[in-house]
Design a protein around this motif. Structure first.
Motif, PDB file in Angstrom:
ATOM      1  N   UNK A   1     -76.469 -16.022 -30.926  1.00 27.48           N
ATOM      2  CA  UNK A   1     -77.563 -16.866 -30.467  1.00 27.48           C
ATOM      3  C   UNK A   1     -77.106 -18.075 -29.653  1.00 27.48           C
ATOM      4  N   UNK A   2     -75.895 -18.542 -29.890  1.00 24.29           N
ATOM      5  CA  UNK A   2     -75.437 -19.775 -29.246  1.00 24.29           C
ATOM      6  C   UNK A   2     -74.073 -19.583 -28.608  1.00 24.29           C
ATOM      7  N   UNK A   3     -73.809 -20.381 -27.594  1.00 24.41           N
ATOM      8  CA  UNK A   3     -72.518 -20.332 -26.904  1.00 24.41           C
ATOM      9  C   UNK A   3     -71.552 -21.378 -27.460  1.00 24.41           C
ATOM     10  N   UNK A   4     -71.817 -21.836 -28.662  1.00 25.56           N
ATOM     11  CA  UNK A   4     -71.023 -22.869 -29.315  1.00 25.56           C
ATOM     12  C   UNK A   4     -70.782 -22.446 -30.758  1.00 25.56           C
ATOM     13  N   UNK A   5     -69.616 -22.773 -31.277  1.00 25.49           N
ATOM     14  CA  UNK A   5     -69.307 -22.461 -32.667  1.00 25.49           C
ATOM     15  C   UNK A   5     -69.629 -23.650 -33.564  1.00 25.49           C
ATOM     16  N   UNK A   6     -69.689 -23.378 -34.858  1.00 27.24           N
ATOM     17  CA  UNK A   6     -69.899 -24.451 -35.831  1.00 27.24           C
ATOM     18  C   UNK A   6     -68.794 -25.498 -35.714  1.00 27.24           C
ATOM     19  N   UNK A   7     -67.563 -25.044 -35.582  1.00 24.27           N
ATOM     20  CA  UNK A   7     -66.427 -25.975 -35.484  1.00 24.27           C
ATOM     21  C   UNK A   7     -66.561 -26.880 -34.256  1.00 24.27           C
ATOM     22  N   UNK A   8     -67.014 -26.310 -33.132  1.00 23.58           N
ATOM     23  CA  UNK A   8     -67.207 -27.127 -31.931  1.00 23.58           C
ATOM     24  C   UNK A   8     -68.305 -28.157 -32.149  1.00 23.58           C
ATOM     25  N   UNK A   9     -69.409 -27.736 -32.735  1.00 21.64           N
ATOM     26  CA  UNK A   9     -70.516 -28.656 -32.981  1.00 21.64           C
ATOM     27  C   UNK A   9     -70.140 -29.781 -33.922  1.00 21.64           C
ATOM     28  N   UNK A  10     -69.448 -29.427 -35.011  1.00 22.61           N
ATOM     29  CA  UNK A  10     -69.047 -30.452 -35.976  1.00 22.61           C
ATOM     30  C   UNK A  10     -67.985 -31.390 -35.419  1.00 22.61           C
ATOM     31  N   UNK A  11     -67.266 -30.943 -34.411  1.00 26.02           N
ATOM     32  CA  UNK A  11     -66.195 -31.766 -33.835  1.00 26.02           C
ATOM     33  C   UNK A  11     -66.659 -32.785 -32.816  1.00 26.02           C
ATOM     34  N   UNK A  12     -67.936 -32.781 -32.478  1.00 29.25           N
ATOM     35  CA  UNK A  12     -68.445 -33.706 -31.465  1.00 29.25           C
ATOM     36  C   UNK A  12     -68.710 -35.082 -32.065  1.00 29.25           C
ATOM     37  N   UNK A  13     -68.462 -36.099 -31.257  1.00 30.00           N
ATOM     38  CA  UNK A  13     -68.592 -37.496 -31.694  1.00 30.00           C
ATOM     39  C   UNK A  13     -70.057 -37.911 -31.800  1.00 30.00           C
ATOM     40  N   UNK A  14     -70.287 -38.992 -32.530  1.00 35.69           N
ATOM     41  CA  UNK A  14     -71.642 -39.549 -32.604  1.00 35.69           C
ATOM     42  C   UNK A  14     -72.117 -39.942 -31.208  1.00 35.69           C
TER      43      UNK A  14
ATOM     44  N   UNK B   1     -80.773 -36.709 -36.279  1.00 36.66           N
ATOM     45  CA  UNK B   1     -81.566 -35.514 -36.581  1.00 36.66           C
ATOM     46  C   UNK B   1     -81.262 -34.389 -35.592  1.00 36.66           C
ATOM     47  N   UNK B   2     -81.015 -34.757 -34.327  1.00 36.59           N
ATOM     48  CA  UNK B   2     -80.613 -33.759 -33.330  1.00 36.59           C
ATOM     49  C   UNK B   2     -79.315 -33.095 -33.792  1.00 36.59           C
ATOM     50  N   UNK B   3     -78.383 -33.900 -34.236  1.00 32.57           N
ATOM     51  CA  UNK B   3     -77.092 -33.384 -34.714  1.00 32.57           C
ATOM     52  C   UNK B   3     -77.282 -32.493 -35.944  1.00 32.57           C
ATOM     53  N   UNK B   4     -78.049 -32.960 -36.926  1.00 35.60           N
ATOM     54  CA  UNK B   4     -78.234 -32.198 -38.167  1.00 35.60           C
ATOM     55  C   UNK B   4     -78.859 -30.843 -37.901  1.00 35.60           C
ATOM     56  N   UNK B   5     -79.877 -30.799 -37.029  1.00 34.30           N
ATOM     57  CA  UNK B   5     -80.546 -29.531 -36.749  1.00 34.30           C
ATOM     58  C   UNK B   5     -79.631 -28.579 -35.986  1.00 34.30           C
ATOM     59  N   UNK B   6     -78.840 -29.108 -35.056  1.00 29.52           N
ATOM     60  CA  UNK B   6     -77.911 -28.242 -34.311  1.00 29.52           C
ATOM     61  C   UNK B   6     -76.835 -27.677 -35.238  1.00 29.52           C
ATOM     62  N   UNK B   7     -76.317 -28.488 -36.140  1.00 26.03           N
ATOM     63  CA  UNK B   7     -75.310 -27.999 -37.088  1.00 26.03           C
ATOM     64  C   UNK B   7     -75.929 -26.935 -37.999  1.00 26.03           C
ATOM     65  N   UNK B   8     -77.169 -27.141 -38.431  1.00 28.70           N
ATOM     66  CA  UNK B   8     -77.863 -26.121 -39.234  1.00 28.70           C
ATOM     67  C   UNK B   8     -77.992 -24.824 -38.437  1.00 28.70           C
ATOM     68  N   UNK B   9     -78.313 -24.932 -37.152  1.00 30.69           N
ATOM     69  CA  UNK B   9     -78.435 -23.737 -36.305  1.00 30.69           C
ATOM     70  C   UNK B   9     -77.094 -23.021 -36.194  1.00 30.69           C
ATOM     71  N   UNK B  10     -76.025 -23.773 -36.043  1.00 31.21           N
ATOM     72  CA  UNK B  10     -74.694 -23.173 -35.895  1.00 31.21           C
ATOM     73  C   UNK B  10     -74.185 -22.567 -37.195  1.00 31.21           C
ATOM     74  N   UNK B  11     -74.780 -22.949 -38.327  1.00 33.21           N
ATOM     75  CA  UNK B  11     -74.429 -22.347 -39.624  1.00 33.21           C
ATOM     76  C   UNK B  11     -75.201 -21.053 -39.889  1.00 33.21           C
ATOM     77  N   UNK B  12     -76.254 -20.818 -39.123  1.00 36.12           N
ATOM     78  CA  UNK B  12     -77.095 -19.640 -39.325  1.00 36.12           C
ATOM     79  C   UNK B  12     -76.282 -18.371 -39.088  1.00 36.12           C
ATOM     80  N   UNK B  13     -76.515 -17.326 -39.883  1.00 37.31           N
ATOM     81  CA  UNK B  13     -75.774 -16.077 -39.679  1.00 37.31           C
ATOM     82  C   UNK B  13     -75.933 -15.479 -38.283  1.00 37.31           C
ATOM     83  N   UNK B  14     -77.035 -15.766 -37.597  1.00 34.90           N
ATOM     84  CA  UNK B  14     -77.244 -15.235 -36.245  1.00 34.90           C
ATOM     85  C   UNK B  14     -76.562 -16.069 -35.162  1.00 34.90           C
ATOM     86  N   UNK B  15     -75.966 -17.190 -35.528  1.00 40.22           N
ATOM     87  CA  UNK B  15     -75.383 -18.102 -34.543  1.00 40.22           C
ATOM     88  C   UNK B  15     -74.408 -17.441 -33.564  1.00 40.22           C
ATOM     89  N   UNK B  16     -73.524 -16.536 -34.008  1.00 40.83           N
ATOM     90  CA  UNK B  16     -72.577 -15.956 -33.045  1.00 40.83           C
ATOM     91  C   UNK B  16     -73.235 -15.205 -31.884  1.00 40.83           C
TER      92      UNK B  16
END
Length: 185
Positions: A33-46, A16-31
Motif C-alpha cells: 500500500x505504501x512506498x515507505x517502510x515502518x522503519x523509514x517512517x519512525x526514523x523521521x524527525x519531528x 497526529x499526522x505522525x501517529x496515523x502514518x506510523x499506524x498505517x505503516x504498521x498495517x499488514x497491507x503496508x508493503x
C-alpha cells in the motif's frame, strides 16, 4: 458508526499526522500500500512531521484530509497531490495536464467497511475539482497489483483502470496499476 468529521489537517496537528502514518505503516497491507517502510517512517524527525502537516494544511500543492471521531481520534486519511502540467511525477513520467494524485490512503481496521473511505475520497475529489485555474482534468492513483481489496474499492468508487502500468519504485519486479477518475462534465 459514530459520526466522523472529514476535514483538512491543521499545521499544528503534526503529532497526529505522525501517529496515523506510523499506524498505517504498521498495517499488514503496508508493503503493498505504501512506498515507505515502518522503519523509514519512525526514523523521521519531528521537524519532518511538522513540515508535512503544514504542507498538507494550506495551498494548492497538497491537501491531507482526515476522518476525526467525536473523541478526537483520527480514523483515516487520504492526501491529494496536485501534479501541474510540465512537471515530472514520482515514476519519472511527464505530467501533460494538471491533475491530482491521491496518496496515503489509510483507514484504521476497525473502521473499514463503514463508509469512511468513501467520505474521505468524496472530500478529496471535491477539493480537487474546486481548485482554480488551471482546472484539474482528472484525479488518479496507483495501486499495487497484489492489493486486490484496494483495487476493488477504487473501482466501486468510480475509478477506472487507465491501462498504465509502472514498476514499483521500491521493487521494480512488482507493478503499480494506474486508476483514473475523469473530471465530471
Amino acid at each position: 458508526m459514530n459520526e466522523y468529521v472529514i476535514r483538512p489537517v491543521r499545521a499544528e496537528e503534526w503529532d497526529k499526522v505522525k501517529e496515523l502514518r506510523i499506524a498505517a505503516l504498521r498495517d499488514p497491507a503496508a508493503p503493498v500500500a505504501f512506498l515507505e517502510t515502518l522503519e523509514q517512517g519512525e526514523g523521521k524527525s519531528d521537524e519532518f512531521w511538522q513540515e508535512r502537516a503544514a504542507g498538507g494544511a494550506v495551498g494548492r500543492g497538497i491537501r491531507q484530509f482526515v476522518a476525526e471521531g467525536p473523541d478526537g481520534v483520527w480514523a483515516g486519511t487520504v492526501s491529494v497531490l496536485v501534479e501541474e502540467a510540465g512537471t515530472t511525477d514520482i515514476f519519472d513520467g511527464e505530467i501533460e495536464q494538471a491533475q491530482a494524485h491521491l496518496v496515503g490512503v489509510f483507514v484504521r481496521p476497525g473502521q473499514r467497511g463503514t463508509g469512511l473511505t468513501e467520505k474521505l475520497f468524496a472530500a478529496a475529489l471535491e477539493w480537487a475539482w474546486e481548485l482554480e485555474e488551471p482546472a484539474l482534468v482528472r484525479v488518479r492513483l496507483f495501486v499495487h497489483e497484489e492489493n486486490a481489496r484496494a483495487g476493488a474499492f477504487y473501482r466501486r468508487f468510480g475509478f477506472v483502470p487507465s491501462g498504465k502500468v509502472v514498476p514499483m519504485p521500491t521493487d521494480p519486479s512488482a507493478k503499480e496499476l494506474e486508476y483514473v477518475f475523469p473530471r465530471p462534465a
